[in-house]
Scaffold this motif. Structure first.
Motif, short mmCIF file in Angstrom:
data_model
loop_
_atom_site.label_atom_id
_atom_site.label_comp_id
_atom_site.label_asym_id
_atom_site.label_seq_id
_atom_site.Cartn_x
_atom_site.Cartn_y
_atom_site.Cartn_z
N TRP A 1 -12.71 -6.95 0.18
CA TRP A 1 -11.35 -6.96 0.16
C TRP A 1 -10.95 -6.73 -1.34
CZ3 TRP A 1 -7.94 -6.17 4.12
CH2 TRP A 1 -8.57 -6.56 5.42
N PHE A 2 -10.00 -6.12 -1.62
CA PHE A 2 -9.44 -5.71 -2.82
C PHE A 2 -8.08 -5.85 -2.78
CE2 PHE A 2 -12.70 -4.43 -5.96
CZ PHE A 2 -13.86 -3.98 -4.97
N ARG A 3 -7.32 -6.27 -4.02
CA ARG A 3 -5.82 -6.25 -3.79
C ARG A 3 -5.23 -5.78 -5.05
NH1 ARG A 3 -4.55 -12.67 -4.20
NH2 ARG A 3 -5.37 -13.00 -6.26
N GLN A 4 -3.79 -5.21 -4.90
CA GLN A 4 -3.40 -4.60 -5.95
C GLN A 4 -1.59 -4.84 -5.93
OE1 GLN A 4 -3.69 -0.39 -6.23
NE2 GLN A 4 -3.27 -0.55 -8.43
N ALA A 5 -1.39 -5.76 -7.02
CA ALA A 5 0.16 -6.04 -6.97
C ALA A 5 0.68 -4.94 -7.84
CB ALA A 5 0.23 -7.34 -7.71
N PRO A 6 1.94 -4.93 -7.67
CA PRO A 6 2.91 -3.73 -8.60
C PRO A 6 2.52 -3.89 -10.13
CG PRO A 6 4.14 -5.00 -6.79
CD PRO A 6 2.95 -5.94 -6.80
N GLY A 7 2.05 -2.73 -10.34
CA GLY A 7 2.07 -2.71 -12.05
C GLY A 7 0.72 -3.27 -12.70
#
Length: 126
Positions: A36-42
């Motif tokens: 699992w990976f995550r990406q926040a805005p910017g």
């Protein structure tokens, strides 16, 4: 064709919980480690957690240890991410991914993963 489909995201208050699911099709699920990976805005996409192909070993980024739990059900071709004690800084799009690698050192790297889902959005309000 391998497909990964995430679900379970949503809006939750700080301190709450969510359970993400990722259903896999078109591959021998039990042959792949899952992450699992995550990406926040910017921001860059970052590693969150990974689990070995048979589920015997798990790996976490420091910021989610003791709050998140990754698990898998090879009989249902599904990997889960249980997220407890959520914080506003956990807000991001969450992605599952698969890798045939047997090297646990590689599980923390985006480049090790060949297949990705479309992502599910998690928003934690303060």
């Amino acid at each position: 064709q391998v497909q990964l489909v995430e679900s379970g995201g949503g809006l939750v208050q700080a301190g709450g919980s969510l359970r993400l699911s990722c259903a896999a099709s078109g591959q021998t699920f039990s042959s792949y480690a899952m992450g699992w990976f995550r990406q926040a805005p910017g921001k860059e996409r970052e590693f969150v957690a990974a689990i070995s192909s048979n589920g015997s070993s798990t790996y976490y980024t420091e910021s989610v240890k003791s709050r998140f739990t990754i698990s898998r059900d090879n009989g249902k071709n599904t990997v889960f991410l249980q997220m407890n004690s959520l914080k506003p800084e956990d807000t991001a799009d969450y992605y599952c991914a698969s890798t045939p690698s047997r090297s646990s050192a590689s599980y923390y790297r985006r480049g090790a993963y060949g297949r990705w889902g479309q992502g599910t959005q998690v928003t934690v309000s303060s």
